[in-house]
Write an enzyme that holds these catalytic residues in place. Sequence first.
Site, PDB file in Angstrom:
ATOM      1  N   ASP A   7       0.861  -1.191   0.000  1.00  0.00           N
ATOM      2  CA  ASP A   7       0.000   0.000   0.000  1.00  0.00           C
ATOM      3  C   ASP A   7       0.899   1.242   0.000  1.00  0.00           C
ATOM      4  O   ASP A   7       2.078   1.166   0.362  1.00  0.00           O
ATOM      5  CB  ASP A   7      -0.925   0.034   1.227  1.00  0.00           C
ATOM      6  CG  ASP A   7      -1.956   1.162   1.120  1.00  0.00           C
ATOM      7  OD1 ASP A   7      -2.791   1.120   0.199  1.00  0.00           O
ATOM      8  OD2 ASP A   7      -1.913   2.104   1.934  1.00  0.00           O
ATOM      9  N   SER A   8       0.295   2.350  -0.380  1.00  0.00           N
ATOM     10  CA  SER A   8       1.048   3.613  -0.361  1.00  0.00           C
ATOM     11  C   SER A   8       1.413   4.004   1.074  1.00  0.00           C
ATOM     12  O   SER A   8       2.340   4.772   1.287  1.00  0.00           O
ATOM     13  CB  SER A   8       0.201   4.714  -0.991  1.00  0.00           C
ATOM     14  OG  SER A   8      -1.015   4.819  -0.285  1.00  0.00           O
ATOM     15  N   CYS A  70      -4.044  -1.422  -2.636  1.00  0.00           N
ATOM     16  CA  CYS A  70      -4.158   0.024  -2.811  1.00  0.00           C
ATOM     17  C   CYS A  70      -4.892   0.230  -4.120  1.00  0.00           C
ATOM     18  O   CYS A  70      -4.404  -0.175  -5.181  1.00  0.00           O
ATOM     19  CB  CYS A  70      -2.756   0.638  -2.868  1.00  0.00           C
ATOM     20  SG  CYS A  70      -2.750   2.408  -3.211  1.00  0.00           S
ATOM     21  N   CYS A 194     -11.055   2.743  -1.500  1.00  0.00           N
ATOM     22  CA  CYS A 194      -9.733   3.150  -1.016  1.00  0.00           C
ATOM     23  C   CYS A 194      -9.506   2.397   0.279  1.00  0.00           C
ATOM     24  O   CYS A 194     -10.400   2.343   1.136  1.00  0.00           O
ATOM     25  CB  CYS A 194      -9.685   4.658  -0.764  1.00  0.00           C
ATOM     26  SG  CYS A 194      -8.176   5.202   0.067  1.00  0.00           S
ATOM     27  N   HIS A 196      -7.954   3.054   2.848  1.00  0.00           N
ATOM     28  CA  HIS A 196      -8.021   3.832   4.095  1.00  0.00           C
ATOM     29  C   HIS A 196      -9.464   3.949   4.610  1.00  0.00           C
ATOM     30  O   HIS A 196      -9.673   4.175   5.799  1.00  0.00           O
ATOM     31  CB  HIS A 196      -7.493   5.256   3.879  1.00  0.00           C
ATOM     32  CG  HIS A 196      -6.004   5.351   3.761  1.00  0.00           C
ATOM     33  ND1 HIS A 196      -5.301   4.807   2.708  1.00  0.00           N
ATOM     34  CD2 HIS A 196      -5.079   5.942   4.560  1.00  0.00           C
ATOM     35  CE1 HIS A 196      -4.012   5.064   2.874  1.00  0.00           C
ATOM     36  NE2 HIS A 196      -3.853   5.748   3.986  1.00  0.00           N
TER      37      HIS A 196
HETATM   38  N1  DGL Z   1      -4.860   3.523   0.099  1.00  0.00           N
HETATM   39  C1  DGL Z   1      -4.845   3.976  -1.240  1.00  0.00           C
HETATM   40  C2  DGL Z   1      -6.023   3.450  -2.024  1.00  0.00           C
HETATM   41  O1  DGL Z   1      -6.562   2.394  -1.706  1.00  0.00           O
HETATM   42  C3  DGL Z   1      -4.728   5.446  -1.491  1.00  0.00           C
HETATM   43  C4  DGL Z   1      -4.088   6.268  -0.478  1.00  0.00           C
HETATM   44  C5  DGL Z   1      -3.226   7.352  -1.063  1.00  0.00           C
HETATM   45  O2  DGL Z   1      -3.747   8.333  -1.597  1.00  0.00           O
HETATM   46  O3  DGL Z   1      -2.022   7.147  -0.989  1.00  0.00           O
HETATM   47  O4  DGL Z   1      -6.436   4.057  -2.983  1.00  0.00           O
END
Ligand code: DGL
Length: 269
Positions: A7-8, A70, A194, A196
């Site tokens: 993930d980022s 991600c 996303c 998050h």
């Molecule tokens: N967690 C990432 C996703 O699922 C994005 C988070 C970021 O912007 O780095 O899209």
Amino acid sequence: MSVGIFDSGLGGLTVWDAVTRRLPDLAVTYYGDNANAPYGTRTSEDVHRLTRRAVEAMWDGGCDLVVLACNTASAAALRRMQEDGVPEGKRVLGVFVPLIEAMTERNWGDNSPPREVAVNQVALFATPATVASRAFQRELAFRAIGVDVEAQACGGVVDAIEDGDMILAEALVRSHVDALKRKMPTPNAAILGCTHYPLVQDAFQAALGADVKVFSQADIVAESLADYLSRRPAMAAGGTSRMLTTGDPEKVSARATQFLRRGITFQAA
Ligand code: DGL
């Protein structure tokens, strides 16, 4: 070798948590590119470059299978990496397809023509980069017909979560849901696109209302990975679990522990 989860930053921990609960004996390497997060406001070229670099490091570090936990990386980099060809014995998978299969009530690998499904008004919440890619709509069109998708780019939510400011994150969720409802007043399903967003899932559900079915990825991806590995047991054999970050391990460990409410220790990637 261990299975890689990329993930980022911290968001992929929602997937990591679900995977480690579903497959407690599996060795998993988590890799958060916290030094370069957020990805969601970067260009697709940039996201592709960063994702490729991290995945190659994970392959070199002994992961034969890497899951891009991600959406932004899956949207901007997955198809391109697969088309460019991956090294012998290595694999990279994304998170869109399991989610869309769950929403369209399909089994893994069901390649039958697109058909009508139970939901027809779908709200998609994702990062600006994921929304701009239209990757979700493209994958959905292979599997379902007659589904209207209204996408809302949720600027600011990832930054607030990465900063640990959950009050701001929840306020932003409410305003993004309001904005979505002005475009689509009565969605019957919502996709949290996303990794998050499960950390603020209750805020999404409250703002959307109890009759909107919210699809969140963590358990869906964990189930799909378990199914994938049951057909390729060699990819799940041996290895040790590690938590790696390109950011400051101490800071990232503290934030991860706060999110998951259990001790998590990262080391430098
Ligand atoms: N967690 C990432 C996703 O699922 C994005 C988070 C970021 O912007 O780095 O899209």
